[in-house]
Design a protein around this motif. Structure first.
Motif, PDB file in Angstrom:
ATOM      1  N   GLY A   1       0.809  -1.096  -0.164  1.00 47.46           N
ATOM      2  CA  GLY A   1      -0.045  -0.078  -0.081  1.00 47.46           C
ATOM      3  C   GLY A   1       0.748   1.144   0.015  1.00 47.46           C
TER       4      GLY A   1
ATOM      5  N   MET B   1      -2.128  -2.175  -5.073  1.00 49.51           N
ATOM      6  CA  MET B   1      -2.515  -3.214  -6.032  1.00 49.51           C
ATOM      7  C   MET B   1      -4.180  -2.842  -6.429  1.00 49.51           C
ATOM      8  SD  MET B   1      -2.238  -7.339  -5.658  1.00 49.51           S
ATOM      9  CE  MET B   1      -3.045  -8.613  -7.101  1.00 49.51           C
TER      10      MET B   1
ATOM     11  N   PHE C   1      -7.819  -4.205  -8.094  1.00 46.65           N
ATOM     12  CA  PHE C   1      -8.459  -5.530  -8.170  1.00 46.65           C
ATOM     13  C   PHE C   1      -9.214  -5.454  -9.633  1.00 46.65           C
ATOM     14  CE2 PHE C   1      -7.121  -5.967  -4.137  1.00 46.65           C
ATOM     15  CZ  PHE C   1      -6.265  -6.983  -4.208  1.00 46.65           C
TER      16      PHE C   1
ATOM     17  N   SER D   1     -14.299  -4.914  -4.216  1.00 48.32           N
ATOM     18  CA  SER D   1     -13.108  -4.317  -3.523  1.00 48.32           C
ATOM     19  C   SER D   1     -13.395  -3.113  -2.870  1.00 48.32           C
ATOM     20  CB  SER D   1     -11.951  -4.141  -4.392  1.00 48.32           C
ATOM     21  OG  SER D   1     -12.136  -5.213  -5.590  1.00 48.32           O
ATOM     22  N   LEU D   2     -14.643  -2.405  -2.785  1.00 50.97           N
ATOM     23  CA  LEU D   2     -14.721  -1.528  -1.722  1.00 50.97           C
ATOM     24  C   LEU D   2     -15.542  -1.861  -0.742  1.00 50.97           C
ATOM     25  CD1 LEU D   2     -15.248   1.369  -4.280  1.00 50.97           C
ATOM     26  CD2 LEU D   2     -13.269   1.062  -2.724  1.00 50.97           C
TER      27      LEU D   2
ATOM     28  N   ASP E   1     -13.551   7.361   3.796  1.00 50.56           N
ATOM     29  CA  ASP E   1     -12.853   6.293   4.982  1.00 50.56           C
ATOM     30  C   ASP E   1     -11.872   5.458   4.183  1.00 50.56           C
ATOM     31  OD1 ASP E   1     -14.238   7.499   6.985  1.00 50.56           O
ATOM     32  OD2 ASP E   1     -16.113   6.429   6.701  1.00 50.56           O
TER      33      ASP E   1
ATOM     34  N   GLU F   1      -7.975   5.546   4.905  1.00 51.28           N
ATOM     35  CA  GLU F   1      -7.342   4.392   5.586  1.00 51.28           C
ATOM     36  C   GLU F   1      -5.762   4.438   5.359  1.00 51.28           C
ATOM     37  OE1 GLU F   1      -8.901   0.491   5.854  1.00 51.28           O
ATOM     38  OE2 GLU F   1      -7.681   0.516   7.852  1.00 51.28           O
ATOM     39  N   SER F   2      -5.620   4.448   3.924  1.00 50.89           N
ATOM     40  CA  SER F   2      -4.275   4.401   3.589  1.00 50.89           C
ATOM     41  C   SER F   2      -3.597   5.563   3.815  1.00 50.89           C
ATOM     42  CB  SER F   2      -4.164   4.191   1.817  1.00 50.89           C
ATOM     43  OG  SER F   2      -3.867   3.211   1.591  1.00 50.89           O
TER      44      SER F   2
ATOM     45  N   GLU G   1      -3.845   7.324   6.837  1.00 50.41           N
ATOM     46  CA  GLU G   1      -3.546   7.530   7.889  1.00 50.41           C
ATOM     47  C   GLU G   1      -2.394   6.350   8.330  1.00 50.41           C
ATOM     48  OE1 GLU G   1      -6.720   6.383  10.898  1.00 50.41           O
ATOM     49  OE2 GLU G   1      -7.792   8.023   9.927  1.00 50.41           O
TER      50      GLU G   1
ATOM     51  N   HIS H   1      -0.090   4.966   5.972  1.00 46.19           N
ATOM     52  CA  HIS H   1       1.267   5.312   5.469  1.00 46.19           C
ATOM     53  C   HIS H   1       1.760   6.718   5.552  1.00 46.19           C
ATOM     54  CE1 HIS H   1       0.855   1.252   4.370  1.00 46.19           C
ATOM     55  NE2 HIS H   1      -0.017   1.295   3.637  1.00 46.19           N
TER      56      HIS H   1
ATOM     57  N   MET I   1     -10.747   3.000  -6.756  1.00 47.71           N
ATOM     58  CA  MET I   1      -9.665   2.012  -6.202  1.00 47.71           C
ATOM     59  C   MET I   1      -8.500   2.546  -6.577  1.00 47.71           C
ATOM     60  SD  MET I   1     -10.658  -0.787  -4.958  1.00 47.71           S
ATOM     61  CE  MET I   1      -9.385  -1.934  -4.946  1.00 47.71           C
TER      62      MET I   1
ATOM     63  N   MET J   1      -7.289   4.940  -4.216  1.00 51.02           N
ATOM     64  CA  MET J   1      -6.828   4.299  -2.803  1.00 51.02           C
ATOM     65  C   MET J   1      -5.185   3.688  -3.245  1.00 51.02           C
ATOM     66  SD  MET J   1      -9.805   1.901  -1.651  1.00 51.02           S
ATOM     67  CE  MET J   1      -9.066   0.600  -0.505  1.00 51.02           C
TER      68      MET J   1
END
Lengths: 328, 284
Positions: free
Chosen positions: A90, A95, A97, A103-104, A112, A116-117, A119, A121, A165, A168
């Motif tokens: 990440g 990646m 998909f 995938s969500l 959110d 997430e990513s 937060e 990374h 995606m 993300m």
């Protein structure tokens, strides 16, 4: 070799089933240079996705990497501890998909999901985080990023979801993006939009892309070099023009002939006879020989070795190997 | 065209709104909870206030549910009992939900040996008659209201853990879980942040049924003298002291009995309504 980002050497992946082990990927070599788009092409079940998951070290049980090495930025990522791998996922390798709806997470808003990513990374919080998310949504070509920011996945169209995606995956500025059939679930017009987007982002962010697909049209559109995979082995590799204009392996040839052409040309669509072999009952010798129109005696007994045609172009086929070498 | 109507939450609310019995259950629960909270403001008598001259009075305008053998107002005692019963119900369910969620999530998510061990433990717990276990534990730990909460909580998590395990078994294979892992999320983060919110529907239903069950269990324990201790009141203990006077003072058993009955009924109606509303396979 300073510009090699990802180097896979002699990678084998086995699935340990109660009735014995299945070799899904058998000793493949692959490398991705910086800013390069590499495509892995092959039918379903040829081991493309498992290879991608191996790079992430996320092969589903009971699969294991039985041998080989994967170097990312010069570091063997099969040897680093899990917590370091988690930081890599990440952050440096992302990646995307096939099915953007699945995938969500249906209970999360887009903010959110991407947050997430951010937060994990980048470590941004609050307003800075929101800024970053809106920025990346804009980057992937979403016009009304404010609305999408607050949307749940079910409120977005398929193309939108795939853009989310990709957002993300890209928000943490990775150097490698693995895209596993990113356009298969989308209709054709959206498909080409997403491919254009990937090509554009690749230039903008100096990204390397490893694209997995069974669609040669996709390869033609954005690929730099191509690996043709069949039943867990590489059959042929080369840069795009070499593969498309001068295919050497009968399997590549078959794949190219089975692409339908548009327009008034009338011909029966070519199909490669038969199916991809069951991994439990792999044929001896060259794995493609039962379906190969040029199969010779030797193909049934021995495994072909690499024949080089140029610095990049190689095929694994007895048609280009001197018969006498093999007999000896 | 309002947007809420098409969201999953809006749909669930729409189904509950059309289910009269579930609405009835919900309003009974609301009234009961309000009565328990407001308790002392609704009655002039304290729950332990004795009046020897007014023993065993039948219900009349001053004591609407009559008085007991010590001249205490039964209605006031029931109000204070409602606080006990409802708080036992909630706290016991919180305890059992936490245990059930953690065990079910771990079993479903990790699978393999962890799953077998945890699920055999569930089987063992389920094969012990719960009432027996409760009796033994409460004798061992001593009668007190805190112990009752803990005991009921410790013996009521098994069904929920099975439900959660089943949800996790199917949800962990979803692609968004893989996507989260690809983003570098840890196991704990995936379990609690990504999967659990998707598995909450059965938890809601089980919590509602669980509160009813816990109130019933508490009444039983208090009836047997293993729950709240005198002079504190709970519905079960009022019932227990009333049974000796059942011929002369029916109000001492009928009213707390009705309270228990109505409460459990209300929770069951709401629980069933919620289950129907949350079950995607039931389409009207």
């Amino acid at each position: 070799m300073i510009d090699t980002l990802l180097k896979i050497s002699k990678l084998s992946i086995e699935f340990l089933l109660p009735e014995g082990s299945l070799k899904a990927v058998d000793g493949i070599n692959l490398s991705v240079r910086k800013k390069e788009t590499v495509c892995i092409v092959g039918e379903s079940g040829s081991g493309k996705t498992v290879t991608a998951l191996a790079i992430m070290r996320l092969i589903p049980k009971p699969g294991i990497i039985s041998s080989g090495e994967i170097f990312f930025n010069g570091e063997n990522i099969l040897k680093i501890p899990e917590n370091k791998m988690m930081q890599l996922r990440g952050a440096s390798i992302s990646m995307v998909f096939q099915e953007p709806f699945n995938s969500l997470n249906p209970v999360f808003r887009v903010s959110d999901q991407i947050g997430e990513s951010v937060e994990l990374h980048i470590g941004l919080k609050g307003l800075a985080k929101e800024q970053k998310i809106l920025e990346v949504l804009k980057l992937v070509g979403i016009q009304d990023e404010k609305r999408v920011y607050n949307s749940y996945p079910h409120e977005l169209s398929g193309g939108m979801r795939q853009r989310v995606m990709i957002a993300m995956g890209l928000v943490s500025n990775p150097s490698l993006l693995i895209a596993d059939e990113p356009t298969t679930a989308l209709d054709v017009t959206i498909q080409s939009q997403i491919l254009d987007l990937l090509a554009e982002l690749k230039e903008k962010l100096s990204l390397s892309v490893l694209l997995i697909t069974h669609d040669l049209g996709v390869v033609n559109e954005i690929g730099d070099s191509v690996y043709v995979m069949y039943a867990g082995k590489i059959m042929e590799k080369g840069n795009k023009s070499e593969i498309f204009n001068n295919p050497k392996h009968p399997y590549t040839e078959g794949l190219l002939k089975s692409v339908p052409d548009l327009g008034p040309v009338k011909r029966r669509l070519y199909t490669i006879e038969g199916n991809i072999p069951n991994l439990k009952e792999l044929p001896n010798g060259c794995r493609f020989h039962p379906r190969c129109p040029y199969a010779m005696e030797i193909c049934k007994k021995q495994t072909p070795v690499e024949t080089k045609f140029s610095s990049q172009h190689s095929a694994w086929c007895f048609r280009y190997q001197g018969g006498e070498e093999q007999n000896g | 065209m309002n947007k809420r109507k098409f969201s999953p939450r809006g749909k669930v609310w729409g189904k509950i709104k059309n289910n009269r019995l579930a609405l009835l259950g919900a309003s009974v629960i609301l009234v009961l909870s309000l009565m328990a909270i407001l308790g002392p403001m609704l009655t002039p008598f304290g729950p332990e206030e004795q009046s020897i001259s007014e023993r065993l009075l039948a219900p009349h305008s001053k004591h609407i549910c009559g008085t007991d053998e010590l001249g205490r107002d039964v209605f006031s005692r029931m109000l204070s009992g409602a606080r006990v019963s409802l708080s036992v119900g909630f706290i016991a369910v919180i305890i059992s939900s936490c245990i059930g969620i953690i065990i079910g999530a771990a079993a479903g998510y990790y699978g393999g040996r962890i799953d077998s061990v945890l699920m055999r433990f569930v089987d063992i717990m389920l094969s012990i008659p719960t009432l027996f276990l409760i009796l033994i534990l409460s004798v061992y730990l001593g009668p007190s209201i805190i112990n009752v909460m803990v005991i009921i909580g410790l013996t009521g998590w098994m069904d929920l853990s099975r439900l959660i395990r089943a949800e996790f078994l199917s949800l962990k294979k979803r692609e968004y879980v893989l996507a989260a892992r690809v983003c570098g999320a840890s196991d704990a983060r995936i379990i609690f942040k990504h999967i659990l919110p998707n598995a909450l529907a059965p938890v809601f239903v089980s919590v509602i049924f669980g509160v009813g069950g816990a109130i019933l269990a508490e009444s039983g324990l208090s009836f047997l003298g293993l729950g709240v201790q005198p002079p504190d009141a709970s519905w079960g203990s009022i019932l227990a002291s009333g049974k000796d006077y059942i011929e002369r003072a029916w109000w001492m058993t009928v009213y707390p009995g009705l309270a228990i009955f109505i409460t459990i009924m209300a929770y069951n109606l709401l629980g069933e309504g919620l289950r129907d509303a949350l079950d995607p396979r039931l389409v009207e």
